[in-house]
Design a protein around this motif. Structure first.
Motif, PDB file in Angstrom:
ATOM      1  N   PHE A   1       4.434  -9.302  -1.519  1.00  0.00           N
ATOM      2  CA  PHE A   1       4.002  -8.397  -2.335  1.00  0.00           C
ATOM      3  C   PHE A   1       2.472  -8.184  -2.483  1.00  0.00           C
ATOM      4  O   PHE A   1       1.829  -7.299  -2.594  1.00  0.00           O
ATOM      5  N   TYR A   2       1.684  -9.366  -2.251  1.00  0.00           N
ATOM      6  CA  TYR A   2       0.304  -9.456  -2.395  1.00  0.00           C
ATOM      7  C   TYR A   2      -0.426  -9.432  -0.987  1.00  0.00           C
ATOM      8  O   TYR A   2      -1.712  -9.163  -0.996  1.00  0.00           O
ATOM      9  N   VAL A   3       0.267  -9.676  -0.076  1.00  0.00           N
ATOM     10  CA  VAL A   3      -0.588  -9.478   1.518  1.00  0.00           C
ATOM     11  C   VAL A   3       0.169  -8.816   2.096  1.00  0.00           C
ATOM     12  O   VAL A   3      -0.474  -7.715   2.821  1.00  0.00           O
ATOM     13  N   THR A   4       1.490  -8.915   2.567  1.00  0.00           N
ATOM     14  CA  THR A   4       2.211  -7.985   3.648  1.00  0.00           C
ATOM     15  C   THR A   4       2.286  -6.431   3.034  1.00  0.00           C
ATOM     16  O   THR A   4       1.822  -5.593   4.014  1.00  0.00           O
ATOM     17  N   LEU A   5       2.711  -6.275   1.857  1.00  0.00           N
ATOM     18  CA  LEU A   5       2.941  -4.965   1.589  1.00  0.00           C
ATOM     19  C   LEU A   5       1.681  -4.161   1.436  1.00  0.00           C
ATOM     20  O   LEU A   5       1.774  -2.930   1.797  1.00  0.00           O
ATOM     21  N   PRO A   6       0.702  -4.605   0.897  1.00  0.00           N
ATOM     22  CA  PRO A   6      -0.722  -3.810   1.012  1.00  0.00           C
ATOM     23  C   PRO A   6      -1.151  -3.461   2.367  1.00  0.00           C
ATOM     24  O   PRO A   6      -1.672  -2.386   2.522  1.00  0.00           O
ATOM     25  N   ASN A   7      -0.810  -4.302   3.248  1.00  0.00           N
ATOM     26  CA  ASN A   7      -1.181  -4.062   4.723  1.00  0.00           C
ATOM     27  C   ASN A   7      -0.299  -2.967   5.439  1.00  0.00           C
ATOM     28  O   ASN A   7      -0.848  -2.327   6.309  1.00  0.00           O
ATOM     29  N   ILE A   8       0.697  -2.848   4.815  1.00  0.00           N
ATOM     30  CA  ILE A   8       1.790  -1.838   5.563  1.00  0.00           C
ATOM     31  C   ILE A   8       2.080  -0.660   4.770  1.00  0.00           C
ATOM     32  O   ILE A   8       2.839   0.080   5.225  1.00  0.00           O
ATOM     33  N   ARG A   9       1.405  -0.362   3.791  1.00  0.00           N
ATOM     34  CA  ARG A   9       1.684   0.476   2.793  1.00  0.00           C
ATOM     35  C   ARG A   9       1.708   1.981   3.384  1.00  0.00           C
ATOM     36  O   ARG A   9       3.027   2.809   3.063  1.00  0.00           O
ATOM     37  N   TRP A  10       0.704   2.340   4.187  1.00  0.00           N
ATOM     38  CA  TRP A  10       0.725   3.821   4.673  1.00  0.00           C
ATOM     39  C   TRP A  10       1.907   3.949   5.920  1.00  0.00           C
ATOM     40  O   TRP A  10       2.301   4.902   5.852  1.00  0.00           O
ATOM     41  N   ALA A  11       1.938   2.903   6.592  1.00  0.00           N
ATOM     42  CA  ALA A  11       3.093   2.959   7.699  1.00  0.00           C
ATOM     43  C   ALA A  11       4.583   2.983   6.975  1.00  0.00           C
ATOM     44  O   ALA A  11       5.445   3.838   7.482  1.00  0.00           O
TER      45      ALA A  11
END
Length: 257
Positions: A165-175
């Protein structure tokens, strides 16, 4: 000029045909009970298929990009399978699995579950044809990003959910959003597989694409194009969302390079 002939002109003709009898006739078709039922079913199926595909897409992309294991290439092949199988064939597969001739049918009947020629079959067929879109948008991005951020979070003591929730998701949100838009568009417009499993029961198992086919086959051309306008409007909104998410995704990629 080619763009006008191949894209703009056909879209104009759809709108012109749908409004041939005026706005009042258009709204009469849209508010007709079968059209409203098809619209509601289309939204229902999409609202179930897309979240499930989001869960599967994120899980599959996470496993493919973060771990090395035997059978990894097989998993990628399974994700891509709906791209290579005709939707008609996919629909027939579900008929063979859950139809009256399948070995599961007596059990389904005993527990009063109807899949073929009912809403569950439509949902399953829609999930199948739209399943690759989220995963296929996420996998290249997550491969490019690597695992350094997740490894750093692990060293700092974060658990699996916190890392996601705090590392992976922000990095992939637009994809992820781009994949969701594509998945939604595919779910809204699916015809082939849904046509096989639905049974074309008006007011019950007809989605908007099937309603257009029924009206067209009844030679109710203006009504068919009126419903097509409704589907076209939904597609136009998704197109705008796709352009926006593509722009934000390109900006995000350039920022991390």
């Amino acid at each position: 000029m080619l763009f006008v002939l191949l894209l703009a002109l056909p879209l104009f003709m759809v709108v012109a045909q749908g409004l041939a009898n005026g706005w009042s006739a258009f709204w009469q078709v849209i508010m007709e009970s079968d059209t409203r039922s098809a619209f509601k079913l289309t939204l229902l199926v999409t609202s179930i298929a897309v979240p499930l595909n989001i869960v599967f897409g994120i899980s599959a992309a996470w496993v493919v990009t973060k771990y090395q294991f035997t059978g990894k290439q097989l998993l990628i092949t399974i994700i891509d399978l709906p791209f290579s199988i005709s939707p008609i064939v996919a629909g027939l597969i579900y008929v063979l699995l859950f139809g009256a001739q399948s070995w599961l049918y007596p059990y389904l009947q005993s527990v009063n579950i109807q899949i073929i020629y009912a809403i569950p079959g439509i949902i399953l067929a829609t999930i199948f044809v739209s399943v690759p879109f989220v995963a296929r948008e996420l996998i290249p991005i997550m491969q490019q990003q690597g695992t350094l951020d997740e490894e750093a979070a692990t060293i700092l003591g974060a658990n699996g959910w916190q890392i996601f929730f705090y590392v992976t998701l922000p990095n992939i949100r637009w994809a992820l959003m781009h994949g969701v838009v594509l998945c939604t568009a595919r779910s809204l417009g699916e015809f082939g597989a849904v046509s096989i499993v639905s049974g074309h029961i008006r007011g019950y198992t007809t989605t908007l694409p099937l309603q257009i086919e029924i009206l067209y086959n009844e030679y109710n051309i203006v009504a068919a194009f009126s419903v097509a306008i409704l589907l076209l409007m939904m597609s136009f909104v998704l197109l705008l969302l796709r352009q926006w998410t593509e722009y934000r995704l390109s900006q995000d990629i350039s920022t991390h390079q």
